[in-house]
Design a protein around this motif. Structure first.
Motif, PDB file in Angstrom:
ATOM      1  N   ILE A 256     -54.315  64.041  13.958  1.00  0.00           N
ATOM      2  CA  ILE A 256     -55.621  63.994  13.314  1.00  0.00           C
ATOM      3  C   ILE A 256     -56.129  62.560  13.398  1.00  0.00           C
ATOM      4  O   ILE A 256     -55.403  61.610  13.068  1.00  0.00           O
ATOM      5  CB  ILE A 256     -55.564  64.470  11.847  1.00  0.00           C
ATOM      6  N   VAL A 257     -57.341  62.394  13.879  1.00  0.00           N
ATOM      7  CA  VAL A 257     -57.938  61.056  13.990  1.00  0.00           C
ATOM      8  C   VAL A 257     -58.620  60.738  12.663  1.00  0.00           C
ATOM      9  O   VAL A 257     -59.443  61.511  12.172  1.00  0.00           O
ATOM     10  CB  VAL A 257     -58.944  60.980  15.142  1.00  0.00           C
ATOM     11  N   LEU A 258     -58.265  59.594  12.086  1.00  0.00           N
ATOM     12  CA  LEU A 258     -58.784  59.190  10.784  1.00  0.00           C
ATOM     13  C   LEU A 258     -59.479  57.845  10.880  1.00  0.00           C
ATOM     14  O   LEU A 258     -59.063  56.975  11.656  1.00  0.00           O
ATOM     15  CB  LEU A 258     -57.630  59.077   9.769  1.00  0.00           C
ATOM     16  N   THR A 259     -60.534  57.675  10.086  1.00  0.00           N
ATOM     17  CA  THR A 259     -61.193  56.377   9.985  1.00  0.00           C
ATOM     18  C   THR A 259     -61.317  56.001   8.517  1.00  0.00           C
ATOM     19  O   THR A 259     -61.231  56.863   7.629  1.00  0.00           O
ATOM     20  CB  THR A 259     -62.583  56.393  10.647  1.00  0.00           C
ATOM     21  N   ASN A 260     -61.495  54.716   8.255  1.00  0.00           N
ATOM     22  CA  ASN A 260     -61.665  54.237   6.888  1.00  0.00           C
ATOM     23  C   ASN A 260     -63.036  54.657   6.366  1.00  0.00           C
ATOM     24  O   ASN A 260     -64.059  54.432   7.027  1.00  0.00           O
ATOM     25  CB  ASN A 260     -61.517  52.713   6.854  1.00  0.00           C
ATOM     26  N   GLU A 261     -63.079  55.257   5.182  1.00  0.00           N
ATOM     27  CA  GLU A 261     -64.326  55.817   4.643  1.00  0.00           C
ATOM     28  C   GLU A 261     -65.376  54.735   4.383  1.00  0.00           C
ATOM     29  O   GLU A 261     -66.551  54.904   4.721  1.00  0.00           O
ATOM     30  CB  GLU A 261     -64.029  56.580   3.357  1.00  0.00           C
ATOM     31  N   THR A 262     -64.973  53.616   3.796  1.00  0.00           N
ATOM     32  CA  THR A 262     -65.926  52.536   3.519  1.00  0.00           C
ATOM     33  C   THR A 262     -66.484  51.960   4.808  1.00  0.00           C
ATOM     34  O   THR A 262     -67.692  51.701   4.924  1.00  0.00           O
ATOM     35  CB  THR A 262     -65.256  51.430   2.693  1.00  0.00           C
TER      36      THR A 262
END
Length: 349
Positions: A256-262
């Motif tokens: 799963i590719v994740l990025t920082n929400e902020t």
């Protein structure tokens, strides 16, 4: 002394001229320091993308494809820096690094989210999928959308699922053809309750180890077996430490590719749109190329003299499935009946 006096007189005359004629010495300094190659760099967005596999695995290749698409479509105003092979963080530390915005993207195995987000356990069920098309339906259908929604209240945003391949078993000394062959063996596993229950059902013990520590622990014989795709087995040279490879296809390893929400919220609408489109295109690319990459690495494994390769026949697979059936019963309490029914619909079609 006379030379020194002349130099002093020249400097004083220059300073006096500057005051008289209004010449600003700071303009000279700025002109000397200006570098047109640096123009606009203060507006550049840098995405640090950390992952733990080789650059030549499906994930490594997809990360490079994604970076190329983003940089091309933004004319270089968004740059993706890729750190492969755990160069920045291992798979036990990268999620915390992402939450703290020390990196902006990671692509962990879905198994790495199972402890914090129990729904992800459904993807680790042994023999949950019998084809690549079933995996695609899970990722792109109700199961995938439900799992991505679990992340809504976290510091991480799910960008989508990336493909790798079916998992195989490797071992030392004994080939793994029957569930009884797992007794008294010690395996490396990922932090997934389902995978832990899987090995318990096979009467094997396990240790939770980072991916990049697997080779070392196999080499010193702290563990004598592990499960992985042929791509990871080949690129990490795990075959050098193992005697047997069983083509079992007993589970699927995806990411799963994740990025920082902020970080994501601070991007412009245009930047987010380009990144999302590039992610979709890279995901489709890896879906098509992950199969051929694993097949190519299996062919390379067959060319080595380091490891013997065994294939489970249909009867042996049925025995494995029967031995692992209790894992489904235990997992439903964590995943929920609705997701289990979605999985049944996919596999029954």
């Amino acid at each position: 002394m006379r030379t020194f006096a002349l130099i002093s007189l020249f400097i004083c005359s220059g300073v006096l001229a500057a005051f008289v004629f209004g010449f600003d010495l700071r303009d000279t300094v700025q002109t000397l320091e200006y570098d047109d190659e640096q123009e606009g760099l203060e507006d550049q967005v840098v995405i640090k993308f950390s992952h733990v596999t080789s650059e030549h695995t499906p994930k490594g290749l997809a990360a490079r494809k994604f970076a190329e698409l983003v940089e091309e479509r933004t004319n270089g105003t968004v740059s993706v820096e890729i750190y492969a092979n755990g160069a920045l963080y291992n798979d036990q530390d990268e999620q915390q690094a992402l939450k703290e915005n020390r990196v902006q993207m990671i692509a962990p195995a879905t198994s790495k989210l199972t402890s914090e987000y129990p729904g992800f356990q459904i993807l680790d069920l042994p023999y949950a999928f019998s084809s690549y098309e079933e995996v695609r339906k899970a990722y792109e259908g109700t199961i995938g959308r439900t799992l991505l929604a679990e992340l809504n209240k976290s510091e991480m945003r799910g960008m989508g699922f990336w493909y790798n391949g079916f998992k195989q078993m490797t071992s030392t000394s004994e080939s793994l053809l029957h569930p009884s062959d797992f007794e008294r063996m010690h395996f490396r596993r990922m932090p997934s309750p389902v995978i832990e229950r899987q090995f318990q059902a096979l009467d094997a013990s396990t240790s939770l180890l980072p991916f990049n520590k697997t080779y070392e622990n196999l080499h010193v014989e702290f563990i004598n077996g592990q499960e992985n795709t042929t791509s990871n087995i080949y690129t990490k040279k795990l075959y050098e430490t193992q005697d047997h490879l069983t083509i079992s296809n007993h589970g699927y390893l995806g990411y799963i590719v994740l990025t920082n929400e902020t970080f994501w919220k601070n991007l412009s609408d245009e930047q987010r749109e380009i990144i999302e489109t590039s992610m979709e295109d890279a995901t489709e690319w890896i879906r098509r190329h992950s199969i051929e990459t694993n097949d190519a690495h299996l062919r390379e494994l067959k060319r080595t003299d380091s490891i013997s390769i065994h294939y489970l026949n249909q009867e042996q697979q049925n025995i494995w499935r029967q031995a692992l059936e209790p894992v489904y019963i235990e997992t439903e309490a964590f995943v929920g009946r609705e997701l289990m029914q979605e999985l049944d619909q996919i596999t029954d079609q």
